[in-house]
Design a protein around this motif. Structure first.
Motif, PDB file in Angstrom:
ATOM      1  N   PHE A 148       0.849  -1.191   0.000  1.00 22.04           N
ATOM      2  CA  PHE A 148       0.000   0.000   0.000  1.00 22.04           C
ATOM      3  C   PHE A 148       0.881   1.235   0.000  1.00 22.04           C
ATOM      4  O   PHE A 148       2.096   1.168   0.252  1.00 22.04           O
ATOM      5  CB  PHE A 148      -0.930  -0.001   1.219  1.00 22.04           C
ATOM      6  N   GLY A 149       0.258   2.384  -0.300  1.00 20.59           N
ATOM      7  CA  GLY A 149       0.999   3.629  -0.385  1.00 20.59           C
ATOM      8  C   GLY A 149       1.154   4.333   0.947  1.00 20.59           C
ATOM      9  O   GLY A 149       0.639   3.906   1.981  1.00 20.59           O
ATOM     10  N   MET A 150       1.847   5.452   0.901  1.00 21.27           N
ATOM     11  CA  MET A 150       2.202   6.183   2.108  1.00 21.27           C
ATOM     12  C   MET A 150       1.017   6.853   2.785  1.00 21.27           C
ATOM     13  O   MET A 150       1.084   7.216   3.957  1.00 21.27           O
ATOM     14  CB  MET A 150       3.252   7.246   1.783  1.00 21.27           C
ATOM     15  N   PHE A 151      -0.108   7.035   2.060  1.00 23.99           N
ATOM     16  CA  PHE A 151      -1.266   7.726   2.617  1.00 23.99           C
ATOM     17  C   PHE A 151      -2.450   6.792   2.824  1.00 23.99           C
ATOM     18  O   PHE A 151      -3.603   7.233   2.786  1.00 23.99           O
ATOM     19  CB  PHE A 151      -1.656   8.893   1.713  1.00 23.99           C
ATOM     20  N   THR A 152      -2.184   5.537   3.067  1.00 24.82           N
ATOM     21  CA  THR A 152      -3.243   4.587   3.406  1.00 24.82           C
ATOM     22  C   THR A 152      -3.200   4.325   4.907  1.00 24.82           C
ATOM     23  O   THR A 152      -2.181   3.872   5.433  1.00 24.82           O
ATOM     24  CB  THR A 152      -3.061   3.272   2.636  1.00 24.82           C
ATOM     25  N   MET A 153      -4.293   4.636   5.597  1.00 29.14           N
ATOM     26  CA  MET A 153      -4.353   4.410   7.040  1.00 29.14           C
ATOM     27  C   MET A 153      -4.440   2.915   7.305  1.00 29.14           C
ATOM     28  O   MET A 153      -5.260   2.206   6.715  1.00 29.14           O
ATOM     29  CB  MET A 153      -5.577   5.115   7.634  1.00 29.14           C
ATOM     30  N   HIS A 154      -3.570   2.433   8.170  1.00 28.63           N
ATOM     31  CA  HIS A 154      -3.562   1.009   8.476  1.00 28.63           C
ATOM     32  C   HIS A 154      -3.258   0.792   9.950  1.00 28.63           C
ATOM     33  O   HIS A 154      -2.740   1.662  10.640  1.00 28.63           O
ATOM     34  CB  HIS A 154      -2.562   0.256   7.600  1.00 28.63           C
ATOM     35  N   SER A 155      -3.601  -0.381  10.402  1.00 32.33           N
ATOM     36  CA  SER A 155      -3.474  -0.767  11.799  1.00 32.33           C
ATOM     37  C   SER A 155      -3.275  -2.277  11.811  1.00 32.33           C
ATOM     38  O   SER A 155      -2.831  -2.855  10.820  1.00 32.33           O
ATOM     39  CB  SER A 155      -4.736  -0.355  12.557  1.00 32.33           C
ATOM     40  N   SER A 156      -3.592  -2.914  12.926  1.00 35.28           N
ATOM     41  CA  SER A 156      -3.568  -4.382  12.957  1.00 35.28           C
ATOM     42  C   SER A 156      -4.593  -4.886  13.954  1.00 35.28           C
ATOM     43  O   SER A 156      -5.031  -4.151  14.845  1.00 35.28           O
ATOM     44  CB  SER A 156      -2.173  -4.918  13.322  1.00 35.28           C
ATOM     45  N   THR A 157      -4.952  -6.130  13.786  1.00 34.14           N
ATOM     46  CA  THR A 157      -5.760  -6.787  14.803  1.00 34.14           C
ATOM     47  C   THR A 157      -4.839  -7.152  15.970  1.00 34.14           C
ATOM     48  O   THR A 157      -3.615  -7.082  15.865  1.00 34.14           O
ATOM     49  CB  THR A 157      -6.431  -8.044  14.238  1.00 34.14           C
ATOM     50  N   VAL A 158      -5.425  -7.531  17.084  1.00 35.43           N
ATOM     51  CA  VAL A 158      -4.656  -7.884  18.277  1.00 35.43           C
ATOM     52  C   VAL A 158      -4.274  -9.365  18.218  1.00 35.43           C
ATOM     53  O   VAL A 158      -5.089 -10.210  17.828  1.00 35.43           O
ATOM     54  CB  VAL A 158      -5.481  -7.610  19.548  1.00 35.43           C
ATOM     55  N   ASN A 159      -3.045  -9.655  18.594  1.00 33.08           N
ATOM     56  CA  ASN A 159      -2.632 -11.057  18.723  1.00 33.08           C
ATOM     57  C   ASN A 159      -3.232 -11.607  20.017  1.00 33.08           C
ATOM     58  O   ASN A 159      -2.783 -11.281  21.112  1.00 33.08           O
ATOM     59  CB  ASN A 159      -1.112 -11.168  18.751  1.00 33.08           C
ATOM     60  N   VAL A 160      -4.258 -12.438  19.883  1.00 31.62           N
ATOM     61  CA  VAL A 160      -4.919 -12.996  21.060  1.00 31.62           C
ATOM     62  C   VAL A 160      -4.522 -14.457  21.281  1.00 31.62           C
ATOM     63  O   VAL A 160      -5.116 -15.142  22.117  1.00 31.62           O
ATOM     64  CB  VAL A 160      -6.463 -12.887  20.941  1.00 31.62           C
ATOM     65  N   THR A 161      -3.493 -14.916  20.569  1.00 30.95           N
ATOM     66  CA  THR A 161      -3.026 -16.298  20.711  1.00 30.95           C
ATOM     67  C   THR A 161      -1.820 -16.358  21.641  1.00 30.95           C
ATOM     68  O   THR A 161      -1.307 -15.332  22.096  1.00 30.95           O
ATOM     69  CB  THR A 161      -2.634 -16.886  19.347  1.00 30.95           C
ATOM     70  N   ASN A 162      -1.331 -17.572  21.877  1.00 30.77           N
ATOM     71  CA  ASN A 162      -0.111 -17.753  22.672  1.00 30.77           C
ATOM     72  C   ASN A 162       1.102 -17.967  21.781  1.00 30.77           C
ATOM     73  O   ASN A 162       2.148 -18.400  22.238  1.00 30.77           O
ATOM     74  CB  ASN A 162      -0.266 -18.935  23.634  1.00 30.77           C
ATOM     75  N   ARG A 163       0.961 -17.627  20.488  1.00 28.50           N
ATOM     76  CA  ARG A 163       2.065 -17.762  19.535  1.00 28.50           C
ATOM     77  C   ARG A 163       2.552 -16.385  19.089  1.00 28.50           C
ATOM     78  O   ARG A 163       1.752 -15.466  18.913  1.00 28.50           O
ATOM     79  CB  ARG A 163       1.624 -18.584  18.322  1.00 28.50           C
ATOM     80  N   ILE A 164       3.839 -16.274  18.896  1.00 24.12           N
ATOM     81  CA  ILE A 164       4.408 -14.997  18.499  1.00 24.12           C
ATOM     82  C   ILE A 164       4.141 -14.764  17.016  1.00 24.12           C
ATOM     83  O   ILE A 164       4.217 -15.687  16.210  1.00 24.12           O
ATOM     84  CB  ILE A 164       5.916 -14.955  18.831  1.00 24.12           C
ATOM     85  N   ARG A 165       3.732 -13.558  16.672  1.00 30.37           N
ATOM     86  CA  ARG A 165       3.494 -13.208  15.271  1.00 30.37           C
ATOM     87  C   ARG A 165       4.721 -12.529  14.695  1.00 30.37           C
ATOM     88  O   ARG A 165       5.162 -11.488  15.187  1.00 30.37           O
ATOM     89  CB  ARG A 165       2.319 -12.254  15.142  1.00 30.37           C
ATOM     90  N   ILE A 166       5.276 -13.109  13.654  1.00 32.10           N
ATOM     91  CA  ILE A 166       6.440 -12.533  12.993  1.00 32.10           C
ATOM     92  C   ILE A 166       5.971 -11.904  11.683  1.00 32.10           C
ATOM     93  O   ILE A 166       5.301 -12.541  10.877  1.00 32.10           O
ATOM     94  CB  ILE A 166       7.513 -13.596  12.715  1.00 32.10           C
ATOM     95  N   SER A 167       6.322 -10.651  11.490  1.00 32.48           N
ATOM     96  CA  SER A 167       5.979  -9.972  10.251  1.00 32.48           C
ATOM     97  C   SER A 167       7.029  -8.904   9.965  1.00 32.48           C
ATOM     98  O   SER A 167       7.796  -8.514  10.850  1.00 32.48           O
ATOM     99  CB  SER A 167       4.597  -9.321  10.340  1.00 32.48           C
ATOM    100  N   CYS A 168       7.055  -8.441   8.728  1.00 38.17           N
ATOM    101  CA  CYS A 168       8.004  -7.387   8.391  1.00 38.17           C
ATOM    102  C   CYS A 168       7.353  -6.381   7.456  1.00 38.17           C
ATOM    103  O   CYS A 168       6.461  -6.705   6.670  1.00 38.17           O
ATOM    104  CB  CYS A 168       9.273  -7.955   7.758  1.00 38.17           C
ATOM    105  N   ASP A 169       7.796  -5.132   7.586  1.00 37.27           N
ATOM    106  CA  ASP A 169       7.450  -4.065   6.656  1.00 37.27           C
ATOM    107  C   ASP A 169       8.718  -3.724   5.880  1.00 37.27           C
ATOM    108  O   ASP A 169       9.751  -3.401   6.478  1.00 37.27           O
ATOM    109  CB  ASP A 169       6.980  -2.814   7.403  1.00 37.27           C
ATOM    110  N   THR A 170       8.633  -3.805   4.561  1.00 41.66           N
ATOM    111  CA  THR A 170       9.764  -3.440   3.708  1.00 41.66           C
ATOM    112  C   THR A 170       9.269  -2.429   2.687  1.00 41.66           C
ATOM    113  O   THR A 170       8.085  -2.405   2.339  1.00 41.66           O
ATOM    114  CB  THR A 170      10.372  -4.671   3.024  1.00 41.66           C
ATOM    115  N   ARG A 171      10.176  -1.581   2.211  1.00 43.89           N
ATOM    116  CA  ARG A 171       9.758  -0.458   1.360  1.00 43.89           C
ATOM    117  C   ARG A 171      10.418  -0.513  -0.014  1.00 43.89           C
ATOM    118  O   ARG A 171      11.591  -0.870  -0.128  1.00 43.89           O
ATOM    119  CB  ARG A 171      10.112   0.864   2.038  1.00 43.89           C
TER     120      ARG A 171
END
Length: 294
Positions: free
Chosen positions: A230-253
């Motif tokens: 997505f572009g620089m002017f798109t509002m974004h967020s995330s859902t909450v991690n409600v599990t007992n597992r670690i969420r791995i993610s990355c943002d690259t440009r």
């Protein structure tokens, strides 16, 4: 299905939350992708990455997290179970100690895609925003431009979950139509967190934004290989991690190599944010009053 966003429980396909639209049918059609970006503010592609590369990167990161005590000590690291301290980890940087991860996000497959999409040779920031999010973790709503706006505005964020990531583990969410909020773009969207010494998160309440500006949040379950950009002017967020597992993610440009680059995020040792840890920082509530957004 109920989805945790902020302090709210939202119903999928209810008034506040819907599913992301997939764009696999136009993956190779740059003009169609650009039109879709203009319309939706994002592009979601299943199988964007090679799944095996994602799994290799995941194993590499999980082993390092296990060694640092972020995972359950007596469990197989591949399970990704959150450790007893329930601590998230921000692994931002050039990540030269993670070759499998860099091979994933810098792969010819990725670079060729953006070269086709952008219509010229693509470049990527050397700094990568890699995160491991523990139970209860999430991301507040924001535009990316406020963190990396000193180069071209035609910069794109690719969000990659490193492994199978259902919504309950904390997936990226897009606020539909937010890339066309002109008053927000012309105020908050012109901010620089370092120059203005102002916090970057626009809102911690996902429903506040819908009530003020309209729109609807969109997210999805992700499988290893899926990605969204997505572009620089798109509002974004995330859902909450409600599990007992670690969420791995990355943002690259990614951007055209021929266009100006924000120098904070390139080089062997990117300098990154200049004043982010210095007080005083203006609160977003104060800034919104000045912009007439309160």
């Amino acid at each position: 299905m109920k989805v945790s966003m902020g302090v709210h429980q939202l119903k999928m396909e209810g008034p506040y939350l819907t599913a992301l639209r997939e764009s696999n049918d136009i993956r190779e059609d740059a003009a169609a992708l650009q039109a879709r970006m203009e319309e939706d503010g994002y592009i979601f592609i299943r199988g964007f990455h090679d799944r095996n590369q994602v799994q290799q990167a995941r194993s590499e990161i999980l082993n390092q997290l296990h060694q640092s005590g972020r995972l359950a000590p007596d469990a197989d690291p591949e399970a990704g179970l959150v450790g007893p301290d329930n601590k998230s980890a921000f692994l931002g940087g050039t990540n030269t100690d993670k070759p499998a991860f860099l091979e994933l996000v810098n792969s010819p497959r990725v670079m060729n895609f953006f070269t086709n999409y952008l219509g010229g040779a693509a470049a990527t920031y050397d700094y990568k925003w890699l995160r491991a999010i523990a139970t209860g973790g999430s991301t507040d709503a924001h535009y990316d431009i406020v963190y990396m706006g000193r180069g071209t505005p035609n910069l794109y964020t690719l969000w990659t979950p490193v492994g199978d990531t259902p919504i309950e583990m904390g997936t990226l969410a897009i606020l539909l139509g937010s890339h066309r909020w002109e008053h927000v773009r012309s105020t908050y969207g012109q901010m620089d967190v370092d120059r203005d010494r102002t916090e970057g998160s626009f809102s911690r309440d996902p429903l506040e934004l819908i009530e003020k500006y309209g729109g609807r949040w969109a997210t999805s379950d992700f499988e290893a290989g899926d990605a969204i950009f997505f572009g620089m002017f798109t509002m974004h967020s995330s859902t909450v991690n409600v599990t007992n597992r670690i969420r791995i993610s990355c943002d690259t440009r990614y951007q055209l190599a021929s266009e100006p680059v924000d120098g904070r995020w390139i080089g062997k040792k990117p300098r990154a944010h200049e004043t982010a840890l210095e007080a005083p920082l203006k609160t977003m509530a104060e800034a919104k009053k000045e912009w007439g957004l309160a």
